[in-house]
Design a protein around this motif. Structure first.
Motif, PDB file in Angstrom:
ATOM      1  N   ASP A  24       0.824  -1.211   0.000  1.00 47.43           N
ATOM      2  CA  ASP A  24       0.000   0.000   0.000  1.00 47.43           C
ATOM      3  C   ASP A  24       0.859   1.263   0.000  1.00 47.43           C
ATOM      4  N   ILE A  25       1.940   1.248   0.791  1.00 47.37           N
ATOM      5  CA  ILE A  25       2.809   2.427   0.861  1.00 47.37           C
ATOM      6  C   ILE A  25       3.603   2.600  -0.415  1.00 47.37           C
ATOM      7  N   VAL A  26       4.190   1.502  -0.913  1.00 50.41           N
ATOM      8  CA  VAL A  26       4.996   1.557  -2.136  1.00 50.41           C
ATOM      9  C   VAL A  26       4.157   2.009  -3.328  1.00 50.41           C
ATOM     10  N   GLU A  27       2.904   1.532  -3.402  1.00 50.45           N
ATOM     11  CA  GLU A  27       2.048   1.854  -4.539  1.00 50.45           C
ATOM     12  C   GLU A  27       1.246   3.137  -4.324  1.00 50.45           C
ATOM     13  N   CYS A  28       1.648   3.916  -3.319  1.00 47.03           N
ATOM     14  CA  CYS A  28       1.099   5.260  -3.111  1.00 47.03           C
ATOM     15  C   CYS A  28      -0.360   5.269  -2.660  1.00 47.03           C
ATOM     16  N   ARG A 130       0.205  -1.897 -11.823  1.00 47.83           N
ATOM     17  CA  ARG A 130       0.543  -2.718 -10.668  1.00 47.83           C
ATOM     18  C   ARG A 130       0.975  -4.116 -11.088  1.00 47.83           C
ATOM     19  N   GLU A 131       0.332  -4.665 -12.107  1.00 51.50           N
ATOM     20  CA  GLU A 131       0.723  -5.978 -12.616  1.00 51.50           C
ATOM     21  C   GLU A 131       2.129  -5.922 -13.199  1.00 51.50           C
ATOM     22  N   PHE A 132       2.420  -4.873 -13.969  1.00 50.72           N
ATOM     23  CA  PHE A 132       3.764  -4.729 -14.535  1.00 50.72           C
ATOM     24  C   PHE A 132       4.797  -4.590 -13.423  1.00 50.72           C
ATOM     25  N   PHE A 133       4.490  -3.802 -12.413  1.00 50.13           N
ATOM     26  CA  PHE A 133       5.411  -3.572 -11.300  1.00 50.13           C
ATOM     27  C   PHE A 133       5.778  -4.897 -10.634  1.00 50.13           C
ATOM     28  N   SER A 134       4.777  -5.754 -10.438  1.00 49.24           N
ATOM     29  CA  SER A 134       5.010  -7.062  -9.824  1.00 49.24           C
ATOM     30  C   SER A 134       5.838  -7.963 -10.739  1.00 49.24           C
ATOM     31  N   LEU A 135       5.546  -7.940 -12.029  1.00 49.72           N
ATOM     32  CA  LEU A 135       6.272  -8.774 -12.986  1.00 49.72           C
ATOM     33  C   LEU A 135       7.725  -8.320 -13.127  1.00 49.72           C
ATOM     34  N   ASP A 136       7.960  -7.023 -13.004  1.00 47.38           N
ATOM     35  CA  ASP A 136       9.321  -6.488 -13.018  1.00 47.38           C
ATOM     36  C   ASP A 136      10.121  -7.125 -11.882  1.00 47.38           C
ATOM     37  N   THR A 162      12.129   1.776  -0.166  1.00 49.46           N
ATOM     38  CA  THR A 162      12.098   3.202  -0.517  1.00 49.46           C
ATOM     39  C   THR A 162      12.363   3.395  -2.001  1.00 49.46           C
ATOM     40  N   MET A 163      13.288   2.617  -2.548  1.00 51.92           N
ATOM     41  CA  MET A 163      13.572   2.636  -3.979  1.00 51.92           C
ATOM     42  C   MET A 163      12.331   2.268  -4.783  1.00 51.92           C
ATOM     43  N   ASP A 164      11.560   1.303  -4.274  1.00 54.57           N
ATOM     44  CA  ASP A 164      10.350   0.871  -4.979  1.00 54.57           C
ATOM     45  C   ASP A 164       9.314   1.986  -5.089  1.00 54.57           C
TER      46      ASP A 164
END
Length: 228
Positions: A24-28, A130-136, A162-164
């Motif tokens: 939740d925090i990483v994905e704003c 979000r799907e792309f972020f997870s696949l990355d 924090t980088m994420d």
């Protein structure tokens, strides 16, 4: 509405809460400066306060929240210094991973990487950020597995929260998914060809992306960033 955690005997409740709150925090979904309530989060997940308190401690260790006695737990602003340090450490580790993966690659590994890259392309085409972020993340985790060093990913995962946040914010005009996919393919090509030098250089170039993206992202979201 309460969101009961899925029953999972293989993972402690506090770890599950940590993982969901981190996401939740990483994905704003939760902005910097937000006061987090143990009571509200315990109610959200239908658990007692103790695992929530333990999850907060892990979030603090990851640099995502600050626990202030008598005041509460707050989501931290993004530290540009912490982002830079995490990128430096991650680059050193993942360049070595890319080299070893190039030496260990098998046909099965190639199929797994190709499948992941195809799914990345579909997610980008369908604007599923979000799907792309997870696949990355999955792409990099696969390389760590191919290098036969899963502990390396555990360490990377522990330092990159924090980088994420910057990575997620940049998935637009600053670092569009298609550009990142092209970089992933260069890494894949080097690994597939068993060219350790090419794989390492492609990984180095890829992870330097954050150097160029953090300035425009911090300018666009100045209230989210900390000078420290």
């Amino acid at each position: 509405m309460d969101t009961a955690l899925p029953f999972n005997n293989n993972e402690p409740v506090n770890q599950q809460i940590y993982r969901l709150m981190r996401k939740d925090i990483v994905e704003c979904a939760i902005a910097p400066g937000k006061l987090l309530s143990e009571k509200d989060i315990a109610a959200r997940f239908a658990v007692s306060r103790q695992p929530v308190r333990e999850a907060f401690i892990k979030l603090a260790e990851a640099g995502l929240v600050q626990i202030l006695p008598q005041r509460g737990t707050f989501v931290m602003r993004i530290s540009a210094k912490r982002v830079a340090d995490a990128r430096f450490i991650r680059q050193a580790m993942e360049c070595a991973i890319a080299r070893r993966a190039a030496l260990n690659i098998t046909e099965r590994h190639i199929m797994l990487l190709e499948h992941n890259l195809h799914r990345q392309e579909l997610a980008a085409q369908n604007q599923q950020v979000r799907e792309f972020f997870s696949l990355d993340d999955d792409f990099h985790r696969l390389l760590t597995g191919i290098a036969d060093c899963p502990l390396a990913w555990d360490i990377i995962e522990s330092i990159k929260a924090t980088m994420d946040r910057v990575r997620f914010l940049s998935l637009g005009q600053v670092s569009p998914p298609q550009s990142l996919i092209s970089q992933h393919y260069k890494i894949f090509d080097g690994v597939k060809a068993r060219d350790a030098d090419a794989a390492e250089q492609a990984m180095r170039d890829h992870l330097q992306e954050l150097i160029f993206s953090i300035t425009p992202i911090s300018q666009q979201n100045s209230d989210w960033f900390d000078d420290k």
